[in-house]
Design a protein around this motif. Structure first.
Motif, PDB file in Angstrom:
ATOM      1  N   GLN A   1     -31.276 -20.606  -8.134  1.00  0.00           N
ATOM      2  CA  GLN A   1     -32.430 -19.191  -7.863  1.00  0.00           C
ATOM      3  C   GLN A   1     -33.543 -20.471  -8.152  1.00  0.00           C
ATOM      4  O   GLN A   1     -34.538 -19.613  -7.207  1.00  0.00           O
ATOM      5  CB  GLN A   1     -32.329 -18.217  -9.261  1.00  0.00           C
ATOM      6  CG  GLN A   1     -31.715 -16.852  -9.785  1.00  0.00           C
ATOM      7  CD  GLN A   1     -31.359 -16.055 -10.590  1.00  0.00           C
ATOM      8  OE1 GLN A   1     -31.796 -16.548 -11.701  1.00  0.00           O
ATOM      9  NE2 GLN A   1     -30.807 -14.694 -10.918  1.00  0.00           N
TER      10      GLN A   1
ATOM     11  N   GLN B   1     -39.499 -20.743  -1.159  1.00  0.00           N
ATOM     12  CA  GLN B   1     -39.618 -19.476  -0.675  1.00  0.00           C
ATOM     13  C   GLN B   1     -41.363 -20.174  -0.857  1.00  0.00           C
ATOM     14  O   GLN B   1     -41.974 -19.972  -0.341  1.00  0.00           O
ATOM     15  CB  GLN B   1     -39.737 -18.557  -1.624  1.00  0.00           C
ATOM     16  CG  GLN B   1     -39.013 -17.720  -1.563  1.00  0.00           C
ATOM     17  CD  GLN B   1     -38.128 -16.891  -2.793  1.00  0.00           C
ATOM     18  OE1 GLN B   1     -38.867 -15.896  -3.499  1.00  0.00           O
ATOM     19  NE2 GLN B   1     -37.560 -16.054  -2.294  1.00  0.00           N
TER      20      GLN B   1
ATOM     21  N   GLN C   1     -33.897 -21.196  -4.342  1.00  0.00           N
ATOM     22  CA  GLN C   1     -34.664 -20.004  -4.007  1.00  0.00           C
ATOM     23  C   GLN C   1     -36.044 -20.464  -3.398  1.00  0.00           C
ATOM     24  O   GLN C   1     -36.817 -19.997  -3.528  1.00  0.00           O
ATOM     25  CB  GLN C   1     -34.434 -18.756  -3.900  1.00  0.00           C
ATOM     26  CG  GLN C   1     -33.877 -17.914  -2.902  1.00  0.00           C
ATOM     27  CD  GLN C   1     -33.074 -16.516  -3.356  1.00  0.00           C
ATOM     28  OE1 GLN C   1     -32.709 -16.545  -4.727  1.00  0.00           O
ATOM     29  NE2 GLN C   1     -32.801 -15.460  -2.466  1.00  0.00           N
ATOM     30  N   GLU C   2     -36.283 -20.046  -5.088  1.00  0.00           N
ATOM     31  CA  GLU C   2     -37.961 -19.778  -5.687  1.00  0.00           C
ATOM     32  C   GLU C   2     -38.715 -21.344  -4.968  1.00  0.00           C
ATOM     33  O   GLU C   2     -39.927 -21.180  -4.226  1.00  0.00           O
ATOM     34  CB  GLU C   2     -38.164 -20.285  -6.856  1.00  0.00           C
ATOM     35  CG  GLU C   2     -37.770 -18.326  -7.521  1.00  0.00           C
ATOM     36  CD  GLU C   2     -37.676 -18.946  -9.493  1.00  0.00           C
ATOM     37  OE1 GLU C   2     -37.822 -19.588  -9.401  1.00  0.00           O
ATOM     38  OE2 GLU C   2     -37.219 -17.804  -9.948  1.00  0.00           O
TER      39      GLU C   2
END
Length: 178
Positions: A129, A136, A132-133
Motif C-alpha cells: 500500500q 500515486q 502504491q501511495e
C-alpha cells in the motif's frame, strides 16, 4: 519424497531377497534334519529285526524317544514359522504406520509452509500500500510539475509578447515548449 519412496521400495526388494534367501536356507536345513530323522527312524525300525538281541523294552523306549524327538522338531518348526509370520505382519504394520506418519508429516509441513507464506503476504500488505501511495504521489507531483512548467512557459510567452508590444520592437521569438 519420491526419492524416499524409491529407497523404501529398494529396501523392500532387498529385504524380500534376504527373506527369501533366509527362507531357502531354513528350508534346506529343515530338509537336512528331516532326512537325518528319517534315516534314524529307518535305523530304529531295522533294529526291530534284531529285537531278540536287544530286548523288546529297549527297542520300544528307543522308538518312543525317536517319536518324541520327531514331534518336538515338528512343533519347533511350526512355532518358529508362526513366530516369523507374526514378526512379518508386525513389520508390515509398522511400515504402514510409518508411511502414514510420513505422509501426514509432509501434509502438515506443506500446510505450515502455506500458512507462513500467507502470513508473510499479509505482513507485506502495508508495504504494498505504501509503494502504491508513493507511486500515486509521484504521478501527482509529476502532473503538477508539468502544469507548473506549462504555466511558467505561458507566462514567459505573455511577458515577451507584452514587452514587444510595449516597446514596439520586434524581438526574435524564442521557441519554448508549451
Amino acid at each position: 519424497m519420491t526419492d524416499d519412496l524409491k529407497e523404501t521400495e529398494q529396501a523392500d526388494m532387498t529385504g524380500q531377497t534376504t527373506k527369501s534367501e533366509a527362507a531357502d536356507q531354513a528350508d534346506k536345513e529343515w530338509e537336512d534334519l528331516r532326512r537325518e530323522l528319517e534315516t534314524l527312524g529307518e535305523q530304529v525300525r531295522s533294529l526291530r529285526d534284531h529285537a531278540g538281541a536287544l530286548g523288546e523294552t529297549v527297542l520300544g523306549n528307543m522308538e518312543l524317544r525317536f517319536q518324541d524327538v520327531l514331534s518336538r522338531a515338528h512343533a519347533y518348526r511350526n512355532t518358529t514359522e508362526s513366530q516369523m509370520d507374526a514378526l512379518r505382519k508386525l513389520a508390515l504394520s509398522q511400515a504402514g504406520e510409518t508411511q502414514k506418519s510420513l505422509k501426514e508429516t509432509g501434509m502438515r509441513s506443506a500446510e505450515a509452509a502455506k500458512d507462513k507464506a500467507r502470513e508473510m503476504w499479509e505482513r507485506a500488505e502495508p508495504l504494498r500500500q505504501g509503494a502504491q501511495e508513493v507511486g500515486q504521489g509521484f504521478l501527482r507531483a509529476w502532473s503538477e510539475l508539468a502544469g507548473s512548467f506549462g504555466k511558467a512557459a505561458e507566462k514567459m510567452q505573455a511577458d515577451r509578447t507584452g514587452d514587444t508590444a510595449d516597446n514596439g520592437e520586434s524581438k526574435p521569438k524564442e521557441n519554448f515548449p508549451s
